[in-house]
Design a protein around this motif. Structure first.
Motif, PDB file in Angstrom:
ATOM      1  N   LEU A  22      43.653  39.182  34.157  1.00 16.18           N
ATOM      2  CA  LEU A  22      44.584  39.533  35.247  1.00 16.18           C
ATOM      3  C   LEU A  22      43.873  40.328  36.326  1.00 16.18           C
ATOM      4  O   LEU A  22      44.154  40.161  37.518  1.00 16.18           O
ATOM      5  CB  LEU A  22      45.785  40.298  34.684  1.00 16.18           C
ATOM      6  CG  LEU A  22      46.718  39.472  33.794  1.00 16.18           C
ATOM      7  CD1 LEU A  22      47.807  40.343  33.166  1.00 16.18           C
ATOM      8  CD2 LEU A  22      47.350  38.315  34.574  1.00 16.18           C
ATOM      9  N   LYS A  78      42.426  38.212  38.658  1.00 14.47           N
ATOM     10  CA  LYS A  78      43.486  37.420  39.313  1.00 14.47           C
ATOM     11  C   LYS A  78      43.549  35.986  38.796  1.00 14.47           C
ATOM     12  O   LYS A  78      43.870  35.050  39.538  1.00 14.47           O
ATOM     13  CB  LYS A  78      43.331  37.444  40.843  1.00 14.47           C
ATOM     14  CG  LYS A  78      43.504  38.824  41.465  1.00 14.47           C
ATOM     15  CD  LYS A  78      44.136  38.719  42.838  1.00 14.47           C
ATOM     16  CE  LYS A  78      44.549  40.059  43.417  1.00 14.47           C
ATOM     17  NZ  LYS A  78      45.628  40.728  42.711  1.00 14.47           N
ATOM     18  N   LYS A  97      45.148  32.916  36.710  1.00 17.38           N
ATOM     19  CA  LYS A  97      46.501  32.497  36.322  1.00 17.38           C
ATOM     20  C   LYS A  97      46.562  32.296  34.820  1.00 17.38           C
ATOM     21  O   LYS A  97      45.645  31.709  34.230  1.00 17.38           O
ATOM     22  CB  LYS A  97      46.870  31.189  37.012  1.00 17.38           C
ATOM     23  CG  LYS A  97      47.574  31.419  38.318  1.00 17.38           C
ATOM     24  CD  LYS A  97      48.301  30.183  38.781  1.00 17.38           C
ATOM     25  CE  LYS A  97      49.138  30.529  40.002  1.00 17.38           C
ATOM     26  NZ  LYS A  97      49.764  29.366  40.588  1.00 17.38           N
ATOM     27  N   GLY A 111      55.419  32.089  34.369  1.00 18.56           N
ATOM     28  CA  GLY A 111      55.864  31.945  35.750  1.00 18.56           C
ATOM     29  C   GLY A 111      56.625  30.652  35.954  1.00 18.56           C
ATOM     30  O   GLY A 111      56.556  29.723  35.138  1.00 18.56           O
ATOM     31  N   MET A 116      51.919  40.174  29.642  1.00 20.56           N
ATOM     32  CA  MET A 116      52.365  39.553  30.902  1.00 20.56           C
ATOM     33  C   MET A 116      53.622  40.240  31.433  1.00 20.56           C
ATOM     34  O   MET A 116      53.774  40.422  32.646  1.00 20.56           O
ATOM     35  CB  MET A 116      52.625  38.062  30.701  1.00 20.56           C
ATOM     36  CG  MET A 116      51.363  37.243  30.563  1.00 20.56           C
ATOM     37  SD  MET A 116      50.270  37.380  31.983  1.00 20.56           S
ATOM     38  CE  MET A 116      51.063  36.305  33.163  1.00 20.56           C
ATOM     39  N   GLU A 158      52.264  43.910  32.588  1.00 20.58           N
ATOM     40  CA  GLU A 158      51.319  43.965  33.717  1.00 20.58           C
ATOM     41  C   GLU A 158      51.810  43.212  34.944  1.00 20.58           C
ATOM     42  O   GLU A 158      51.486  43.581  36.071  1.00 20.58           O
ATOM     43  CB  GLU A 158      49.968  43.373  33.310  1.00 20.58           C
ATOM     44  CG  GLU A 158      49.302  44.022  32.120  1.00 20.58           C
ATOM     45  CD  GLU A 158      48.758  45.405  32.451  1.00 20.58           C
ATOM     46  OE1 GLU A 158      48.275  45.596  33.579  1.00 20.58           O
ATOM     47  OE2 GLU A 158      48.832  46.293  31.565  1.00 20.58           O
ATOM     48  N   LYS A 159      52.537  42.106  34.727  1.00 21.54           N
ATOM     49  CA  LYS A 159      52.892  41.239  35.868  1.00 21.54           C
ATOM     50  C   LYS A 159      54.394  41.024  36.023  1.00 21.54           C
ATOM     51  O   LYS A 159      54.822  40.311  36.916  1.00 21.54           O
ATOM     52  CB  LYS A 159      52.249  39.851  35.687  1.00 21.54           C
ATOM     53  CG  LYS A 159      50.747  39.824  35.719  1.00 21.54           C
ATOM     54  CD  LYS A 159      50.153  39.963  37.093  1.00 21.54           C
ATOM     55  CE  LYS A 159      50.345  38.752  37.955  1.00 21.54           C
ATOM     56  NZ  LYS A 159      49.680  38.875  39.263  1.00 21.54           N
ATOM     57  N   ARG A 160      55.171  41.578  35.096  1.00 21.76           N
ATOM     58  CA  ARG A 160      56.622  41.304  35.062  1.00 21.76           C
ATOM     59  C   ARG A 160      56.893  39.810  35.044  1.00 21.76           C
ATOM     60  O   ARG A 160      57.806  39.320  35.724  1.00 21.76           O
ATOM     61  CB  ARG A 160      57.314  41.937  36.270  1.00 21.76           C
ATOM     62  CG  ARG A 160      57.157  43.407  36.259  1.00 21.76           C
ATOM     63  CD  ARG A 160      58.273  44.105  36.922  1.00 21.76           C
ATOM     64  NE  ARG A 160      58.037  45.527  36.759  1.00 21.76           N
ATOM     65  CZ  ARG A 160      58.316  46.431  37.637  1.00 21.76           C
ATOM     66  NH1 ARG A 160      58.898  46.072  38.753  1.00 21.76           N
ATOM     67  NH2 ARG A 160      58.073  47.690  37.402  1.00 21.76           N
ATOM     68  N   MET A 161      56.061  39.091  34.336  1.00 21.76           N
ATOM     69  CA  MET A 161      56.243  37.643  34.263  1.00 21.76           C
ATOM     70  C   MET A 161      56.705  37.241  32.878  1.00 21.76           C
ATOM     71  O   MET A 161      56.377  37.886  31.891  1.00 21.76           O
ATOM     72  CB  MET A 161      54.942  36.916  34.602  1.00 21.76           C
ATOM     73  CG  MET A 161      54.560  37.119  36.040  1.00 21.76           C
ATOM     74  SD  MET A 161      53.240  36.035  36.536  1.00 21.76           S
ATOM     75  CE  MET A 161      54.147  34.558  36.728  1.00 21.76           C
TER      76      MET A 161
END
Ligand code: COA
Length: 373
Positions: free
Chosen positions: A247, A250, A252, A257, A298, A301-304
Motif C-alpha cells: 500500500l 500504492k 492495487k 474496491g 485493507m 489502512e484504506k477503508r476498503m
C-alpha cells in the motif's frame, strides 16, 4: 471536472434494465426484485438462471423441464473437441472458453433472434464441458465423457473436473458461488455484450466479446489475482507486513474496491461464510486466516472492503479448482446474466454509439511523404 472527463463512464446512466439493481444506497443487490441474500439462501443456480432468462421464478414443473433441457445439451460436437485438442496446454482457460464459444457460433449458429433462448440454454449447458474437456485432454491425457448423472451445473462441473461426485457441502458452495456471479447490471463485460447485441450481431459474438472483457484483472480476473496474492503468505503476520508495504508503494490489491458499491459488496459477506466453512471442512489452517488479515489491513489502512472475488479465491481453492479456472467459472455463471441483457437489448434496441471529447491536434495541411520530418 465533469463526470465524462473523469473517464470510465463513472456515474453515467447508459441505459435501462429491469434485470438487476446494484448498490442502491451504496449497498444491496437484487435480481428482478429478489435480494441476493434470499437467492443465495433459498434458490439453486438453475432457478436463478431461469429467473434471469425468463423473468420469473420457475414453478416445479418449469424447473424440472429446464434442468432436463440443460442436462440433455451437455455434449459438445466433435469438431469443437478437435479444436480444443489443438489449443496449447499453456493457453489460459479464459482464452479456451472464448475460442470455444466462437467455434460453437460457427458450428451451431443462431438462425435468428427467435432462437435466442435455445442458444442461451445450449451455452449454459455445454460451456462446462468445453472447459473441462480441454483441461483433461491436456493435463491428464484423457478424452473425457462430458456426461454425468448430476442434474445441477455445480455438481456436473465438479464431477467432470474431479472424476467423482462432490460432497453435498462442496456442491452447495459451488451452487451459491454461481448464483452470486450470475448478474451484475452494466458491468464492463455485460455492457460489452450489450454493445455487440446493439449492432444486431449474433448471440455467440456478444457472449464471446463478454468473455474477452471479463478476462482482465480489473474485472473477473481479480479472483485469480487475489489467489496469487494470498498464496504469497505463509501466515497472517507475513501478509500484514507485506500488505502495508504494497500500500505504501500504492499498489492495487486485487479483490478489493468497487466502482458502484460504496459501503460493501453484499456478495462478499455471503461467499466469506462459505469460504470459512470450506476451509474448516478441508482442514486448511492458512487460507482463511491470511485472507481475513488482508481484509483487516485493507479496512484499517484504506477503508476498503472485499468484493466478491476476494473470498471466492479461498473457497475455490478448497473446492480443488485450479487457479486459472477461477475466472472461467465466473463465465459459466455469467452467461445467464449476459444472455438476459442481450435479450433485453434486442427487445428495445438502439445502436450503442457514444461520442468522445476530441483532444487531438487542430485540423492541418496534408504533407507529401518527402516533406515529413
Ligand atoms: N487496492 C488499493 N487501492 C485501490 C484499490 C485496490 N483494490 N481500488 C481502488 N484503489 C484506490 C486507487 O488507487 C485510487 O486511489 P487514488 O485516488 O489515491 O489514486 C482510488 O482508490 C480510486 O480507484 P480507481 O481505480 O480510480 O477506482 P475505480 O472505480 O476506477 O475502480 C476497481 C474500481 C474495481 C477497478 C478498483 O477498485 C480495482 O482496481 N480493484 C481491484 C480489482 C478488482 O478487485 N476488481 C474486481 C471488481 S468486482
Amino acid at each position: 471536472m465533469n463526470q465524462i472527463n473523469r473517464g470510465g463512464l463513472e456515474g453515467i446512466v447508459a441505459g435501462q434494465t429491469s434485470l438487476c439493481t446494484v448498490g442502491v444506497d451504496g449497498v444491496g443487490l437484487t435480481y428482478l426484485g429478489y435480494t441476493i441474500e434470499d437467492l443465495s439462501e433459498h434458490a439453486c443456480f438453475e432457478e436463478t438462471a431461469y429467473l434471469l432468462l425468463y423473468k420469473k421464478l420457475p414453478n416445479a414443473i418449469e424447473l424440472e423441464s429446464f434442468r432436463e433441457r440443460l442436462c440433455k445439451q451437455r455434449d459438445i460436437p466433435v469438431p469443437l473437441k478437435i479444436v480444443l485438442e489443438q489449443l496449447p496446454k499453456q493457453s489460459h482457460p479464459m482464452d479456451v472458453l472464448r475460442t470455444g464459444c466462437s467455434v460453437l457460433g460457427c458450428l451451431e449458429p443462431e438462425a435468428g433472434f427467435a432462437e435466442q433462448y435455445q442458444a442461451a440454454e445450449r451455452m449454459l449447458a455445454c460451456m462446462p464441458s468445453v472447459l473441462v474437456y480441454w483441461y483433461h485432454f491436456h493435463n491428464s491425457g484423457q478424452r473425457i465423457e462430458v456426461e454425468t448423472k448430476s442434474d445441477s451445473i455445480a455438481g456436473h462441473f465438479l464431477e467432470l473436473l474431479h472424476g467423482h461426485p462432490p460432497s453435498e457441502l462442496n456442491q452447495r458452495a459451488m451452487d451459491v458461488s454461481l448464483i452470486l456471479y450470475a448478474e451484475h447490471e452494466f458491468n464492463a463485460s455485460t455492457f460489452t455484450a450489450r454493445i455487440v447485441a446493439s449492432t444486431l450481431s449474433d448471440f455467440h459474438s456478444a457472449i464471446t466479446a463478454g468473455i474477452g472483457a471479463l478476462r482482465g484483472p480489473l474485472h473477473g480476473g481479480a479472483n485469480e489475482a487475489a489467489m496469487e496474492l494470498i498464496d504469497r503468505f505463509q501466515d497472517p503476520d507475513a501478509a500484514e507486513a507485506s500488505l502495508v508495504e504494497m500500500l505504501a508503494r500504492k499498489e492495487k490489491i486485487m479483490g478489493f474496491g468497487h466502482r458502484v458499491y460504496k459501503k460493501c459488496d453484499p456478495r462478499s459477506d455471503i461467499i466469506q461464510v462459505w469460504s470459512k466453512r470450506l476451509c474448516e471442512a478441508c482442514g486448511d489452517q492458512r487460507l482463511y486466516p491470511v485472507s481475513e488479515r488482508i481484509e483487516q489491513v485493507m479496512r484499517r489502512e484504506k477503508r476498503m472492503f472485499p468484493n466478491l472475488d476476494f473470498y471466492s479465491a479461498s473457497a475455490y481453492r478448497c473446492l480443488g479448482i485450479p487457479t486459472a479456472m477461477f475466472t472461467p467459472l465466473f463465465v459459466l455463471s455469467r452467461i445467464s446474466g449476459w444472455a438476459a441483457h442481450i435479450f433485453e437489448q434486442r427487445a428495445d434496441n438502439r445502436l450503442i454509439r457514444p461520442s468522445a471529447d476530441y483532444i487531438g491536434p487542430e485540423q492541418r495541411n496534408w504533407k507529401p511523404i518527402d516533406q515529413r520530418g
